[in-house]
Design an enzyme around this catalytic site. Structure first.
Site, PDB file in Angstrom:
ATOM      1  N   SER A   9      -4.815   3.213  -6.858  1.00 33.84           N
ATOM      2  CA  SER A   9      -6.000   3.601  -7.613  1.00 33.84           C
ATOM      3  C   SER A   9      -6.050   5.100  -7.854  1.00 33.84           C
ATOM      4  O   SER A   9      -6.845   5.568  -8.670  1.00 33.84           O
ATOM      5  CB  SER A   9      -7.269   3.163  -6.866  1.00 33.84           C
ATOM      6  OG  SER A   9      -7.345   3.810  -5.602  1.00 33.84           O
ATOM      7  N   TYR A  40     -11.145   1.399  -5.617  1.00 36.36           N
ATOM      8  CA  TYR A  40     -11.000  -0.050  -5.597  1.00 36.36           C
ATOM      9  C   TYR A  40     -11.704  -0.688  -4.400  1.00 36.36           C
ATOM     10  O   TYR A  40     -12.021  -1.867  -4.419  1.00 36.36           O
ATOM     11  CB  TYR A  40      -9.511  -0.414  -5.536  1.00 36.36           C
ATOM     12  CG  TYR A  40      -8.792  -0.418  -6.860  1.00 36.36           C
ATOM     13  CD1 TYR A  40      -9.329   0.187  -7.986  1.00 36.36           C
ATOM     14  CD2 TYR A  40      -7.548  -1.030  -6.970  1.00 36.36           C
ATOM     15  CE1 TYR A  40      -8.668   0.174  -9.192  1.00 36.36           C
ATOM     16  CE2 TYR A  40      -6.864  -1.053  -8.174  1.00 36.36           C
ATOM     17  CZ  TYR A  40      -7.424  -0.441  -9.290  1.00 36.36           C
ATOM     18  OH  TYR A  40      -6.749  -0.466 -10.480  1.00 36.36           O
ATOM     19  N   CYS A  71      -1.329   0.224  -2.272  1.00 38.20           N
ATOM     20  CA  CYS A  71      -2.782   0.175  -2.140  1.00 38.20           C
ATOM     21  C   CYS A  71      -3.108  -1.055  -1.314  1.00 38.20           C
ATOM     22  O   CYS A  71      -2.809  -2.187  -1.738  1.00 38.20           O
ATOM     23  CB  CYS A  71      -3.434   0.098  -3.519  1.00 38.20           C
ATOM     24  SG  CYS A  71      -5.230  -0.135  -3.500  1.00 38.20           S
ATOM     25  N   CYS A 183      -5.613   2.577   4.444  1.00 36.43           N
ATOM     26  CA  CYS A 183      -5.691   2.967   3.034  1.00 36.43           C
ATOM     27  C   CYS A 183      -4.717   4.113   2.861  1.00 36.43           C
ATOM     28  O   CYS A 183      -4.713   5.054   3.668  1.00 36.43           O
ATOM     29  CB  CYS A 183      -7.117   3.385   2.668  1.00 36.43           C
ATOM     30  SG  CYS A 183      -7.276   4.138   1.016  1.00 36.43           S
ATOM     31  N   THR A 184      -3.877   4.052   1.841  1.00 31.98           N
ATOM     32  CA  THR A 184      -2.865   5.096   1.680  1.00 31.98           C
ATOM     33  C   THR A 184      -3.478   6.464   1.426  1.00 31.98           C
ATOM     34  O   THR A 184      -2.841   7.490   1.698  1.00 31.98           O
ATOM     35  CB  THR A 184      -1.879   4.734   0.551  1.00 31.98           C
ATOM     36  OG1 THR A 184      -2.609   4.400  -0.639  1.00 31.98           O
ATOM     37  CG2 THR A 184      -1.006   3.558   0.951  1.00 31.98           C
ATOM     38  N   HIS A 185      -4.700   6.510   0.942  1.00 27.58           N
ATOM     39  CA  HIS A 185      -5.374   7.804   0.796  1.00 27.58           C
ATOM     40  C   HIS A 185      -5.511   8.503   2.149  1.00 27.58           C
ATOM     41  O   HIS A 185      -5.416   9.726   2.242  1.00 27.58           O
ATOM     42  CB  HIS A 185      -6.761   7.626   0.174  1.00 27.58           C
ATOM     43  CG  HIS A 185      -6.765   7.507  -1.311  1.00 27.58           C
ATOM     44  ND1 HIS A 185      -6.432   6.352  -1.963  1.00 27.58           N
ATOM     45  CD2 HIS A 185      -7.074   8.409  -2.286  1.00 27.58           C
ATOM     46  CE1 HIS A 185      -6.529   6.526  -3.268  1.00 27.58           C
ATOM     47  NE2 HIS A 185      -6.923   7.778  -3.492  1.00 27.58           N
TER      48      HIS A 185
END
Length: 286
Positions: A9, A40, A71, A183-185
Site C-alpha cells: 500500500s 489497507y 503487505c 506490517c512491513t511498514h
C-alpha cells in the site's frame, strides 16, 4: 531479464524488496505502492481483495515473472483467491510468529499488526497451528501507525515514539521478549521500537522468508539460511498511485540509506501503456 513485481500500500514493502535483492540481485523489480488507497489495514477485506487484484493484473500486463505481496493485510485478504487464477508465482507474507517462537523459546511474544490482520481468519489459523502460540503470543492492532510511517519524510519519528508509548504500551499484558513486525511498514521504525521497548527486545519480521520462497519458486533451489550481502546497485521501476514524485524520492532515499543505489531504468513499454490506477475514495489523497 527476470522481472519481479513487489506490491504494497506504500513504502513499507521496500523492506521486503531489500530482502529479495539479497537473494535475487540481478532481477529487475517493479515496485507498486498503492498510495492513493492507503492505508489497507482498516479496510473491508473485499475492498483489499479488489485493490490487490487490480495490482496483480497490472503486474501481469507488465510481464512480471512473479508477484510478491509485501503487505500482510493484502496477503491475508487476497493471496488465496489470487492464486486460484494465477499465471505466475504469487508469494505472500505473513507474521513471522513461528520464527519468533523458535528463536526465542521462552518468554512472551508481541505481534504488532494492522486491524485487518489481527482480526483476520488467517492469523487465527496460524496461531492454532503453532504449538504454545496462543499462550505466548499477544496480538495488538495499531490503527494509524502505518500512515504515520508513510509520512516520516514529512514529520520525523517523534510522533511514532509518542504513538508507541500512548497506544501500545498501555495494552501490554506482560513485557515481550520478542516483537513480531506484522506490517512491513513497521520494519522502518526499529530505532523507535528499541527506544520504547529496550535494546534487548528482539525484532522479528518475515521478509527473508518471502525472499527465500521467491527464490525457490523461480529457480527451484533451496537457498542457504544466511542471506547474502545487499548488492550496491539495483534496477527498480517505481510506480506510486498518488504523489509519485515525493514517494519515489522518499523510497530512493530509504534504499540509499540501506546502501543500495538505484540504477536508471526506463519504464517497460508494457507499463507505460497501462491506465492510471482508479481511486476508490477511502485513502488519503489530498
Amino acid at each position: 531479464m527476470m522481472r519481479i513485481g513487489v506490491f504494497d500500500s506504500g513504502i513499507g514493502g521496500l523492506s521486503t524488496l531489500l530482502a529479495c535483492l539479497r537473494r535475487l540481485p540481478d532481477a529487475e523489480y517493479l515496485f507498486y505502492g498503492d498510495t492513493a488507497n492507503a492505508p489497507y489495514g482498516d479496510k473491508d477485506p473485499d475492498a483489499v481483495l479488489r485493490l490487490t487484484r487490480y495490482a496483480y493484473d497490472w503486474f501481469i500486463q507488465a510481464e512480471a515473472n512473479a508477484v510478491v505481496l509485501a503487505c500482510n493485510t493484502a496477503t491475508s485478504a487476497a493471496v488465496a483467491p489470487l492464486r486460484e487464477r494465477a499465471q505466475v508465482p504469487i508469494i505472500g507474507i505473513e507474521p513471522a510468529i513461528k520464527k519468533a517462537l523458535t528463536l526465542h523459546p521462552q518468554g512472551p511474544v508481541l505481534l504488532l499488526a494492522t486491524e485487518l490482520t489481527v482480526s483476520g481468519s488467517k492469523l487465527r489459523d496460524l496461531l492454532a497451528r503453532l504449538e504454545d502460540a496462543e499462550g505466548r503470543v499477544q496480538a495488538l492492532a495499531c490503527p494509524g501507525l502505518a500512515e504515520m510511517i508513510e509520512d516520516q519524510d514529512r514529520q520525523g519519528d517523534q510522533g511514532i515514539h509518542d504513538y508507541l508509548c500512548r497506544r501500545v504500551l498501555p495494552g501490554l499484558r506482560v513485557p515481550p521478549r520478542a516483537i513480531v513486525l506484522g506490517c512491513t511498514h513497521y520494519c522502518w521504525i526499529g530505532n523507535a521500537l528499541g527506544q520504547v521497548f529496550g535494546p534487548d527486545v528482539a525484532l522479528v519480521d518475515g521478509n527473508d522468508g518471502v525472499a527465500r520462497q521467491l527464490l525457490r519458486r523461480l529457480q527451484r533451489e533451496d537457498p542457504p539460511q544466511e542471506a547474502p550481502e545487499l548488492p550496491p546497485t539495483a534496477r527498480i521501476h517505481f510506480h506510486f498511485t498518488h504523489d509519485p514524485v515525493r514517494k519515489q524520492a522518499f523510497a530512493t532515499a530509504l534504499l540509499q540509506e540501506a546502501g543500495v543505489r538505484i540504477l536508471p531504468v526506463s519504464s517497460p513499454s508494457s507499463v507505460a501503456a497501462l491506465p492510471d490506477r482508479p481511486y476508490h475514495g477511502s485513502g488519503r489523497r489530498a
